[in-house]
Design a protein around this motif. Structure first.
Motif, mmCIF file in Angstrom:
data_model
loop_
_atom_site.group_PDB
_atom_site.id
_atom_site.type_symbol
_atom_site.label_atom_id
_atom_site.label_comp_id
_atom_site.label_asym_id
_atom_site.label_seq_id
_atom_site.Cartn_x
_atom_site.Cartn_y
_atom_site.Cartn_z
ATOM 1 N N MET A 1 0.586 -1.014 -0.587
ATOM 2 C CA MET A 1 0.202 -0.079 -0.050
ATOM 3 C C MET A 1 1.215 1.558 0.076
ATOM 4 N N ALA A 2 0.559 2.488 -0.749
ATOM 5 C CA ALA A 2 1.580 3.571 -0.602
ATOM 6 C C ALA A 2 0.736 4.216 0.563
ATOM 7 N N ALA A 3 2.139 4.663 0.988
ATOM 8 C CA ALA A 3 2.268 5.750 2.100
ATOM 9 C C ALA A 3 1.310 7.134 2.322
ATOM 10 N N SER A 4 0.796 7.487 4.005
ATOM 11 C CA SER A 4 -0.070 8.523 3.691
ATOM 12 C C SER A 4 0.525 8.858 4.680
ATOM 13 N N GLY A 5 0.838 10.372 4.759
ATOM 14 C CA GLY A 5 0.827 11.313 5.788
ATOM 15 C C GLY A 5 0.253 11.600 6.874
ATOM 16 N N ASP A 22 -1.698 -8.145 -2.223
ATOM 17 C CA ASP A 22 -1.987 -8.900 -3.133
ATOM 18 C C ASP A 22 -1.368 -8.849 -4.663
ATOM 19 N N GLN A 23 -2.181 -7.430 -5.593
ATOM 20 C CA GLN A 23 -1.641 -7.054 -6.048
ATOM 21 C C GLN A 23 -0.463 -5.504 -6.050
ATOM 22 N N PRO A 24 0.344 -5.424 -5.486
ATOM 23 C CA PRO A 24 0.969 -4.267 -5.748
ATOM 24 C C PRO A 24 1.359 -3.112 -6.007
ATOM 25 N N ALA A 25 1.104 -1.647 -5.759
ATOM 26 C CA ALA A 25 1.164 -0.966 -6.865
ATOM 27 C C ALA A 25 2.403 -1.080 -7.103
ATOM 28 N N PRO A 382 -11.613 5.541 -6.109
ATOM 29 C CA PRO A 382 -11.158 4.744 -5.371
ATOM 30 C C PRO A 382 -10.036 4.758 -4.781
ATOM 31 N N THR A 383 -10.218 3.757 -3.513
ATOM 32 C CA THR A 383 -9.390 4.047 -2.096
ATOM 33 C C THR A 383 -7.572 3.537 -2.657
ATOM 34 N N TYR A 384 -8.535 2.584 -3.039
ATOM 35 C CA TYR A 384 -7.616 1.580 -4.071
ATOM 36 C C TYR A 384 -7.556 1.561 -5.043
ATOM 37 N N GLU A 385 -6.722 1.251 -5.617
ATOM 38 C CA GLU A 385 -6.741 1.546 -7.546
ATOM 39 C C GLU A 385 -7.181 -0.089 -7.637
ATOM 40 N N ASN A 386 -7.030 -1.155 -7.401
ATOM 41 C CA ASN A 386 -7.610 -2.560 -7.415
ATOM 42 C C ASN A 386 -8.653 -3.178 -6.372
ATOM 43 N N ASP A 387 -9.130 -2.125 -6.188
ATOM 44 C CA ASP A 387 -10.114 -3.111 -5.283
ATOM 45 C C ASP A 387 -11.941 -3.416 -5.963
ATOM 46 N N ALA A 388 -11.640 -4.980 -5.848
ATOM 47 C CA ALA A 388 -12.791 -5.748 -7.050
ATOM 48 C C ALA A 388 -13.729 -5.588 -5.760
ATOM 49 N N LEU A 389 -14.119 -5.065 -5.329
ATOM 50 C CA LEU A 389 -15.204 -5.526 -4.161
ATOM 51 C C LEU A 389 -16.298 -4.292 -5.175
#
Length: 440
Positions: A1-5, A22-25, A382-389
């Motif tokens: 996951m990417a960093a956040s401040g 499972d599918q890293p950026a 999307p908060t996560y680029e690969n959010d399959a939900l």
């Protein structure tokens, strides 16, 4: 996951795209992206400059200090020249002449609203600039490839048997493919060959398998592993290798896999359309509250309901949520949990586990805040680029009421018909029928 401040002030602090483990950026070199150079990257608004390998620091600076986001940075062939171009243009004209403006918290109080600027290739000038930089990079790559083709001073030892090769690089590459069943591709498809071979040699010297990239205790064990497991090839999913293949420089924004798939589609047009043996790729949707993954939407919905007491179907029905409202709700919950914040009372915790424990013990799982808190334009993204939900959401329940309404004719009435009775009385069709009846 990417960093956040830090998020102590309660504001969003996600600085870059996120991706599930499972599918890293992809943070490595992408096709067509520049190699590290000596020139630093310059800020578009101030005197800040950052070395190219630390480009994420500059992108974070642009976001936090100047509220500007550059779209698809990994597809820009020469980031230094791209930034210099726009730095000059922003000195000539205001940033709003070039960038899309995104207003956060658009329905909230004016003092809490903020404007962010998006610089992307929707702007014709930006698109042309990216294409020119891509074309120039392609010309440089083809020139380099031609030099390597004509170079007869190549000298190197085979990575597997230490046999010595001099002359043209193709002799070594063909030897490894023929004698050791290790092929990295046709010589004419490769560029920066010496650097490519250095990269592979460093991995082997570090006792790392070139395919599965596991590390072993000694060379003998590594050699046996690669032979027995048939791992005498490179990992095609490792984007570190993309820059060594000419095909990755051919078209802006496309990898060799995408170009190859286009070729496959053209070939498929000549074949019979037999899809009987096709199998869909599993959804692999991730739970909103834990790391559990399920391959079907029924399984992931059931898990969230049974394990966490969260019923997305119930919320959808109770609140009469349309498709895009469901999208925003899921993205809102994802973002709050990522930032260790309760999405119901908006209380922030030191870690995600504490936030989830609070949500459960306080009974906040199904207790949403006011709709105005999450029904915001910023949660379209999307908060996560690969959010399959997100792919499992729908506007209506498939199959609900099929038995009840089977055989019924459901009329479709246009939205702009305000007085259906008046329309029928003044209908042109009715007038024509009257005239036809009178004439007969």
């Amino acid at each position: 996951m990417a960093a956040s401040g830090p998020s102590k002030d309660g504001k969003d602090s996600i600085l870059e795209p996120l991706s599930f483990p499972d599918q890293p950026a992809d943070t490595s070199s992408a096709p067509g992206v520049q190699c590290p150079g000596s020139e630093p990257l310059v800020c578009l608004f101030c005197s800040e400059s950052i070395p190219l390998p630390q480009k994420d620091v500059l992108l974070r600076h642009l976001l936090m200090e100047h509220k500007l986001v550059i779209a698809d940075v990994k597809l820009i062939a020469d980031l230094q020249k791209y930034l210099l171009h726009w730095k000059g243009r922003f000195l000539e004209q205001p940033v709003t002449d070039f960038c899309s403006v995104i207003k956060t918290n658009s329905t909230g109080p004016v003092e809490k609203q903020e404007d962010y600027f998006l610089l992307c290739d929707v702007l014709p000038e930006d698109r042309v600039l990216r294409e020119k930089l891509q074309q120039k990079r392609l010309e440089e790559v083809l020139e380099q490839q031609q030099k390597e083709r004509d170079d007869c001073s190549f000298h190197r030892l085979c990575m597997f048997c230490s046999e010595e090769f001099t002359g043209n690089r193709s002799s070594l590459l063909n030897h490894m493919a023929r004698e050791h069943s290790f092929s990295i591709g046709l010589p004419d498809n490769i560029v920066y060959c010496s650097e490519f071979l250095d990269t592979l040699q460093d991995k082997l010297d570090s006792l790392q398998c070139l395919y599965c990239e596991k590390t072993f205790r000694d060379k003998t064990t590594l050699k046996d592993h690669m032979r027995k497991k048939a791992h005498r090839r490179i990992n095609a999913k490792n984007h570190e290798y993309d820059r060594f293949y000419v095909i990755n420089y051919l078209e802006l924004g496309k990898t060799w896999e995408e170009v190859q798939s286009e070729d496959d589609r053209e070939l498929a047009d000549d074949e019979d359309d037999d899809w009987s043996d096709w199998q869909a790729h599993p959804v692999s949707a991730v739970c909103l509250f834990c790391d559990h993954q399920s391959e079907t939407l029924e399984q992931i919905y059931a898990h969230m309901k049974e394990a966490h007491g969260f019923d997305l179907h119930h919320l959808k029905t109770e609140l009469n949520l349309k498709f895009y409202q469901q999208v925003k709700l899921v993205n809102f919950i994802r973002r709050q949990i990522h930032q260790s914040r309760c999405y119901s009372c908006m209380r922030t915790f030191n870690c995600r586990a504490d936030a989830l424990r609070h949500i459960t013990t306080e009974g906040h799982v199904m207790k949403l805040p006011e709709m105005s808190a999450w029904d915001q334009p910023q949660y379209y993204f999307p908060t996560y680029e690969n959010d399959a939900l997100l792919c499992t959401l729908s506007d209506s329940e498939e199959g609900d009421g099929d038995e009840e309404h089977r055989g019924e004719e459901i009329p479709v009435i246009a939205e702009d018909i305000s007085n259906l009775r008046a329309l029928k009385q003044s209908s042109v069709l009715k007038q024509l029928l009257k005239e036809r009846g009178g004439s007969s």
